[in-house]
Design a protein around this motif. Structure first.
Motif, PDB file in Angstrom:
ATOM      1  N   ALA A 109       0.847  -1.384  -0.009  1.00 41.65           N
ATOM      2  CA  ALA A 109      -0.010  -0.004  -0.072  1.00 41.65           C
ATOM      3  C   ALA A 109       0.808   1.251   0.167  1.00 41.65           C
ATOM      4  O   ALA A 109       2.082   1.077   0.375  1.00 41.65           O
ATOM      5  N   LEU A 135      -1.452  -0.699  -6.312  1.00 44.16           N
ATOM      6  CA  LEU A 135      -0.930   0.152  -5.317  1.00 44.16           C
ATOM      7  C   LEU A 135      -2.049   1.265  -5.332  1.00 44.16           C
ATOM      8  O   LEU A 135      -2.484   1.748  -4.043  1.00 44.16           O
ATOM      9  N   ASN A 138      -5.037   0.481  -2.955  1.00 42.77           N
ATOM     10  CA  ASN A 138      -4.662   0.539  -1.420  1.00 42.77           C
ATOM     11  C   ASN A 138      -3.843   1.596  -1.219  1.00 42.77           C
ATOM     12  O   ASN A 138      -2.568   1.728  -1.264  1.00 42.77           O
ATOM     13  N   ILE A 198      -5.842  -4.864   3.791  1.00 41.61           N
ATOM     14  CA  ILE A 198      -5.314  -5.017   2.062  1.00 41.61           C
ATOM     15  C   ILE A 198      -4.954  -6.417   1.814  1.00 41.61           C
ATOM     16  O   ILE A 198      -4.655  -7.270   2.609  1.00 41.61           O
TER      17      ILE A 198
END
Length: 348
Positions: A109, A135, A138, A198
């Motif tokens: 993340a 990415l 998140n 996540i």
């Protein structure tokens, strides 16, 4: 991974999340490669470009040209839940962009920091568009240094602009003062909430496993038990620390403040304003709800001012002709030159 442009508050945020100065204050951002912070271990090491681990005594022993990243073990409570990667500023002219881009493969993340005084610049947008899709799903956008904006109204305009421009890229926006412990605590809650949910998608690092003896939390699956509750988004808006509202003295006249007091649309009747003063009043009126850091919004306000002036110039001339005809060509209507402020009010 914490990323952003140079001087956007990344290291200050990480030290706040850790509750202590994890990185030495005498080491500048331009002197460091990415630093991977882990719990469950202690000490410091350098991972060279070949992936080999070498123990260090201090960060000033790092050789930038041969270093991929550094690993720093610490006992901060947040590092028992997640690893944090501190990266150099992507706009730092003294650092190769590859130094932070190579860390994208390891990240699960991204926390992107943007300075409130020049929030979400075009250079940041370009970098973020190139981010891996996994990415971007998140990610948190944190507008830092909100205490430098001067007042809550300006902070609100900056936040609204950033949310409008980045709504299709981020689904979480936080505006904080890194000097305010309550704000930092709020960010910590959001980060821990995100880390619990996540999908683990970053690559493994054998060097991290070697450094921690396999005790790093970075590869652990999302924890079902003990998950943090979803934080409130109420902390997005803050009252900047620089703004102080003193208690009014008895019978004291409240001080005038152009940031919160509506500006008169017309000049006082006792002292008719000159044309220049009227234009200034109109311009101030048009800027009341405009973000002073948004050049596009300022240009639109300027275009509206020009439009008002052009329209009212014609109105003034027409009124003069009508007045002259009504008075036999010798008198002028007393209110023929008061069109600027009224036109600004109508255009709202």
């Amino acid at each position: 991974m914490v990323a952003g442009e140079f001087s956007s508050g990344k290291t200050q945020l990480i030290n706040g999340l850790a509750g202590t100065s994890v990185l030495p204050s005498n080491v500048t951002a331009t002197a460091l490669p990415p630093v991977w912070l882990v719990g469950g271990a202690s000490g410091l090491a350098q991972v060279n470009t070949a992936g080999r681990l070498r123990r260090l005594e201090a960060l000033d022993q790092v050789v930038l040209d041969t270093t991929q990243f550094c690993v720093l073990g610490h006992s901060a409570p947040i590092l028992q839940r997640l690893d944090i990667i501190d990266t150099p500023g992507n706009s730092d002219p003294n650092m190769d962009a590859a130094s932070w881009k190579r860390m994208l493969d390891y990240a699960d993340a991204v926390i992107w920091c943007t300075n409130a005084t020049q929030a979400w610049r075009q250079t940041e947008k370009a970098v973020w568009r190139a981010m891996p899709e996994r990415l971007r799903r998140n990610a948190i956008l944190i507008i830092t240094h909100a205490d430098l904006l001067g007042d809550e109204a300006n902070a609100g305009r900056v936040l609204q602009r950033v949310e409008r421009e980045a709504a299709d890229i981020f689904d979480m926006f936080l505006m904080v003062s890194l000097l305010d412990a309550a704000d930092v605590d709020g960010v910590r809650e959001h980060v821990q909430y995100l880390s619990d949910r996540i999908e683990i998608s970053g690559a493994d690092s054998p060097a991290i496993d070697e450094f921690t003896g396999g005790r790093s939390v970075s590869r652990k699956p999302a924890r079902e038990a003990g998950k943090t509750s979803r934080p409130s988004r109420a902390m997005q808006m803050i009252r900047p620390r620089r703004v102080k509202t003193p208690a009014p003295e008895p019978h004291a006249k409240a001080p005038a403040s152009p940031k919160v007091v509506p500006i008169p649309v017309t000049a006082p009747p006792a002292q008719p304003a000159e044309s220049k003063s009227k234009i200034r009043v109109v311009w101030t009126r048009l800027l009341e709800n405009v973000d002073r850091n948004d050049p596009v919004a300022i240009m639109k306000a300027a275009e509206r001012l020009v439009s008002i002036l052009e329209r009212d110039s014609g109105m003034v001339q027409e009124n003069k002709l009508k007045a002259m005809k009504a008075s036999g060509g010798t008198e002028q209507r007393p209110d023929a030159g008061r069109g600027y402020a009224a036109a600004a009010e109508k255009s709202e």
